[in-house]
Design a protein around this motif. Structure first.
Motif, short mmCIF file in Angstrom:
data_model
loop_
_atom_site.label_atom_id
_atom_site.label_comp_id
_atom_site.label_asym_id
_atom_site.label_seq_id
_atom_site.Cartn_x
_atom_site.Cartn_y
_atom_site.Cartn_z
N GLN A 58 -18.31 -64.77 7.39
CA GLN A 58 -19.15 -63.83 6.75
C GLN A 58 -18.45 -64.09 5.13
O GLN A 58 -17.73 -64.22 4.84
CB GLN A 58 -18.56 -61.83 7.08
CG GLN A 58 -19.25 -60.47 5.58
CD GLN A 58 -18.96 -59.79 6.09
OE1 GLN A 58 -18.22 -59.37 6.91
NE2 GLN A 58 -19.05 -58.64 5.50
N CYS A 59 -19.63 -64.09 5.11
CA CYS A 59 -19.91 -65.05 3.38
C CYS A 59 -20.72 -63.36 2.75
O CYS A 59 -21.86 -63.31 2.47
CB CYS A 59 -21.07 -65.68 3.44
SG CYS A 59 -21.42 -66.93 1.69
N ASP A 60 -20.01 -63.30 2.23
CA ASP A 60 -20.23 -61.97 1.08
C ASP A 60 -21.18 -61.90 0.15
O ASP A 60 -21.40 -60.68 -1.05
CB ASP A 60 -18.95 -61.06 1.34
CG ASP A 60 -18.03 -61.35 0.18
OD1 ASP A 60 -18.24 -62.66 0.10
OD2 ASP A 60 -17.44 -60.73 -0.27
N ILE A 61 -21.33 -62.68 -0.36
CA ILE A 61 -22.04 -62.63 -1.75
C ILE A 61 -22.94 -63.79 -1.85
O ILE A 61 -22.99 -64.83 -2.47
CB ILE A 61 -21.06 -63.04 -3.42
CG1 ILE A 61 -19.92 -62.48 -2.59
CG2 ILE A 61 -21.25 -63.02 -4.28
CD1 ILE A 61 -18.44 -62.26 -3.69
N PRO A 62 -24.47 -63.39 -0.75
CA PRO A 62 -24.96 -64.24 -0.75
C PRO A 62 -26.38 -64.39 -2.18
O PRO A 62 -26.22 -63.18 -2.56
CB PRO A 62 -25.96 -64.41 0.61
CG PRO A 62 -25.30 -62.98 0.27
CD PRO A 62 -24.23 -63.04 0.04
#
Length: 356
Positions: free
Chosen positions: A336-340
């Motif tokens: 998960q990449c939570d700060i796109p």
């Protein structure tokens, strides 16, 4: 080559003088097209004799030296190259038994060769041309089924070649690495695969360079330092093999991840220093696992225990730096990449990586 350009006009004086000595001509105004021999100054002092009429060109920007004979198949002044010897002096694989998904390291040395080619391991990075006459390469076995394998190495100088083989075994392990890791369940998370080409740059462009070892990312063996960029694709993790062998006890440093401040997507990263590849479970030393957002892990090679805020690395031991973009520190792990910067489900996630 249609013209002959004085060497001094193409290179700085010091480089020109050194190259003139290597090419072995007698005049003060040396032409790049002059033919004689090329001496590779290494442990074996390999000398490559050039055919008469060979065009020798030097790129003043890269320093690359290119020798092109009139006869592309000729490698010396004799037509049949009977006096040329290509000899692979050593070729080895380590370890000779590896769990599926682990890495096997190949090392080789040769004399008299222009280049070498690896084959025999379909679907791996070993199968490629353009290898140097001496080198080392770490190859991931994730694409190989459990079985016995033979890796082939061919080194050549024109039509003259030499070949060697080494054998090794891939054992079942579901991508787990060393057998003790499999026995303890310290294997890569289900549904995730290793990102073997994670290097990028500030312009968010991918590089094809491998990312299998500490040296692949930082340019030299642990604990070499640097500040590159990397990014992982969705549902992939990074695992860099390194060893503390030869690193003096008491050596310490820090591994750090920060927002790349560019076009990258950015998020939290779960990092472990583990003796198992792809292992994101809790470590015996709790300082060897951390969920990072603009931060890092301090480490020290030591025989002591109970150090405050430092991941304790045992001397003469193989470790893996594991990194997964996620927001959770306990299984089941999910990428998960939570700060796109502008999308809710980005395809990749990156960091500015610093080792010092």
């Amino acid at each position: 080559m249609t013209t002959q350009r004085p060497l001094a006009a193409a290179l700085p004086a010091a480089i020109a003088a050194a190259l003139a000595a290597v090419i072995g001509t007698g005049g003060a105004n040396v032409a790049i097209a002059q033919s004689s021999s090329i001496l590779l100054n290494n442990d074996t002092n390999t000398e490559i004799v050039l055919q008469d009429g060979t065009s020798v060109q030097v790129d003043p920007v890269t320093g690359n030296l290119t020798a092109t004979p009139l006869d592309p198949q000729a490698c010396t002044g004799t037509a049949n190259c009977d006096d040329v010897q290509v000899d692979i002096t050593s070729f080895s694989a380590s370890p000779t038994s590896v769990s599926q998904g682990g890495n096997v390291s190949f090392s080789w040395n040769s004399r008299g060769a222009w280049e070498c080619t690896g084959s025999g391991l379909t679907g791996t990075t070993w199968n490629s041309t353009g290898k140097l006459p001496q080198g080392n390469q770490s190859v991931n076995t994730g694409s190989l089924s459990p079985d016995d394998y033979i890796a082939d190495l061919l080194c050549e100088n024109g039509p003259v070649t030499d070949t060697r083989q080494v054998s090794f075994t891939v054992v079942s392990g579901g991508g787990g690495g060393p057998q003790n890791c499999i026995d303890e369940g310290r294997v890569p998370p289900a549904g995730l695969t290793q990102d073997t080409t994670a290097l990028s740059n500030i312009f968010n462009q991918n590089f094809s360079d491998p990312t299998l070892t500490w040296g692949d990312v930082f340019g030299g063996p642990f604990p070499d330092s640097g500040s590159p960029y990397w990014k992982t694709q969705r549902d992939q993790y990074i695992s860099l093999e390194f060893t503390t062998a030869g690193v003096p006890t008491g050596t310490s440093g820090r591994f750090e991840l920060n927002n790349p401040q560019s076009s990258f997507n950015f998020g939290q990263t779960l990092v472990t220093f583990s003796q198992c590849p792809g292992d994101f479970l809790d470590q015996e030393d709790s300082d060897c696992k951390k969920l990072i957002t603009n931060g890092g892990i301090n480490w020290e090679v030591t025989t002591a225990s109970g150090l405050f805020n430092e991941c304790e690395l045992e001397p003469n031991t193989t470790y893996y730096l594991n990194a997964l973009h996620t927001t959770i520190s306990q299984p089941p792990f999910q990428w998960q990449c939570d700060i796109p910067p502008g999308t809710a489900r980005p395809a990749d996630c990156g960091d500015l990586v610093t080792a010092n």
